[in-house]
Design an enzyme around this catalytic site. Structure first.
Site, PDB file in Angstrom:
ATOM      1  N   ASP A 195     -13.572  44.813   9.972  1.00 14.96           N
ATOM      2  CA  ASP A 195     -12.300  45.505   9.722  1.00 14.96           C
ATOM      3  C   ASP A 195     -12.027  46.565  10.792  1.00 14.96           C
ATOM      4  OD1 ASP A 195     -10.605  44.815   7.610  1.00 14.96           O
ATOM      5  OD2 ASP A 195     -11.946  45.680   6.094  1.00 14.96           O
ATOM      6  N   LYS A 224      -8.376  35.485   2.173  1.00 15.12           N
ATOM      7  CA  LYS A 224      -9.308  35.635   3.298  1.00 15.12           C
ATOM      8  C   LYS A 224     -10.449  34.628   3.161  1.00 15.12           C
ATOM      9  CE  LYS A 224      -8.117  40.529   3.918  1.00 15.12           C
ATOM     10  NZ  LYS A 224      -8.471  41.946   3.750  1.00 15.12           N
ATOM     11  N   GLN A 283     -12.796  45.588   0.483  1.00 19.06           N
ATOM     12  CA  GLN A 283     -11.338  45.669   0.314  1.00 19.06           C
ATOM     13  C   GLN A 283     -10.932  47.042  -0.233  1.00 19.06           C
ATOM     14  OE1 GLN A 283      -9.294  43.313   1.386  1.00 19.06           O
ATOM     15  NE2 GLN A 283      -7.369  44.086   0.574  1.00 19.06           N
TER      16      GLN A 283
HETATM   17  N1  GUN Z   1      -6.442  46.819   2.092  1.00 18.39           N
HETATM   18  C1  GUN Z   1      -5.245  46.557   2.677  1.00 18.39           C
HETATM   19  N2  GUN Z   1      -5.418  46.033   3.907  1.00 18.39           N
HETATM   20  C2  GUN Z   1      -6.758  45.964   4.110  1.00 18.39           C
HETATM   21  C3  GUN Z   1      -7.555  45.501   5.198  1.00 18.39           C
HETATM   22  O1  GUN Z   1      -7.061  45.054   6.248  1.00 18.39           O
HETATM   23  N3  GUN Z   1      -8.899  45.580   5.012  1.00 18.39           N
HETATM   24  C4  GUN Z   1      -9.457  46.087   3.881  1.00 18.39           C
HETATM   25  N4  GUN Z   1     -10.793  46.143   3.805  1.00 18.39           N
HETATM   26  N5  GUN Z   1      -8.749  46.528   2.859  1.00 18.39           N
HETATM   27  C5  GUN Z   1      -7.398  46.457   2.977  1.00 18.39           C
END
Ligand code: GUN
Length: 295
Positions: free
Chosen positions: A119, A52, A96
């Site tokens: 998110d 990311k 995350q």
């Molecule tokens: N863990 C797995 N997918 C995601 C996501 O799209 N965002 C976040 N913050 N954690 C994740």
């Protein structure tokens, strides 16, 4: 069979966003700034967050990676989140998931300022999504919608079966596919660990979206001819022939299911890269909204 090429489409989207960022720079405006918080040392989570941040750099965003120890207390993490809420240089941030046991995920998600919640996990944003209001849509479901739209896959009147009810993918996906509009207007069945006779349900599906995390779960006999197959699974399966020692495997038995499908996402190169592209899109949106507020 047509492959839904998330790698290619995500590159197109990133190029579109990069062009927007260039315009912002040329006009002397602030560029979007995404922060990502990662707690602990889980290899897969570190890889995702690293991707990311790398993607941000490639398209001209500012990015900040905040690595915190797995032993951090909930109070300390909440303090960090409050700092990010208050930081005028940050347009959006993510924490995350999953988080270590001592931390309550819900408390953390509730602490994020909804205007920076790129998110789309805060209840305010999740509620807006369910009510068809403009908001941040969680990146993975948003990426799936974008893939369906860009390949012009018809969804109206179709039966969509979602496998898995996680807050990140299955639950929002089931809401979005039933919304008015395109993609949407579909009749949705949300299946989960208590669903009985799942094959009876999946064989009725025009569109199957599987987000289970069980490698090769969806077999050809569970799918009808010409179904659309969206595979959200990304499990690391040990593989000696690979220099990393593992390979990423989806929920779908691709070799056999692809012979019956009308459209199918590969793993890797399907939904995964779309998730990153849509997180960037949400961050661009956050910057634009803040600019409108004079921030
Ligand atoms: N863990 C797995 N997918 C995601 C996501 O799209 N965002 C976040 N913050 N954690 C994740």
């Amino acid at each position: 069979m047509q492959l839904l090429d998330g790698k290619k489409v995500s590159e197109d989207i990133k190029n579109e966003i990069a062009a927007e960022v260039k315009k912002m720079k040329d006009n002397g405006e602030k560029v979007p700034h995404l922060a990502a918080v990662i707690v602990g040392n889980d290899g897969a989570s570190l890889t995702y967050v690293g991707s990311k941040v790398k993607a941000c750099e490639r398209i001209g965003f500012e990015s900040t990676l905040i690595k915190l120890p797995s032993t951090i207390s909930e109070t300390e993490l909440l303090k960090k989140i409050e700092e990010l809420n208050q930081d005028d240089n940050i347009d959006g941030f993510i924490v995350q998931l999953p988080l270590p046991e001592q931390i309550d995920d819900q408390k953390v998600l509730m602490a994020i300022d909804p205007s920076k919640d790129v998110d789309g996990f805060h209840p305010e944003n999740f509620g807006k999504m369910a009510l068809d209001m403009t908001t941040f849509i969680p990146a993975t479901p948003f990426g799936i919608l974008e893939l369906l739209e860009r390949y012009n896959v018809q969804t109206a009147g179709k039966h969509t079966v979602v496998i898995g009810r996680s807050h990140i993918v299955g639950r929002p996906m089931s809401i979005l596919m039933g919304r008015k509009g395109f993609p949407g207007n579909s009749t949705v069945t949300l299946t989960h660990s208590h669903t009985k006779n799942i094959s009876q349900i999946t064989t009725q599906a025009d569109i199957i979206i599987t987000a289970l995390g069980v490698p090769n779960y969806l077999k050809a006999e569970m799918v009808k001819d010409d179904a659309v197959i969206i595979d959200v699974g990304i499990t690391r399966v040990p593989d000696e022939t690979n220099e990393k020692g593992y390979k990423i495997t989806g929920d779908v038995d691709f070799a056999n299911v692809s012979k019956k499908a009308s459209y199918i996402t590969p793993v890797p190169g399907g939904v995964g890269p779309m998730t990153i592209a849509m997180l960037l899109k949400n961050t661009l949106l956050a910057r634009e909204q803040r600019a409108l507020r004079g921030q």
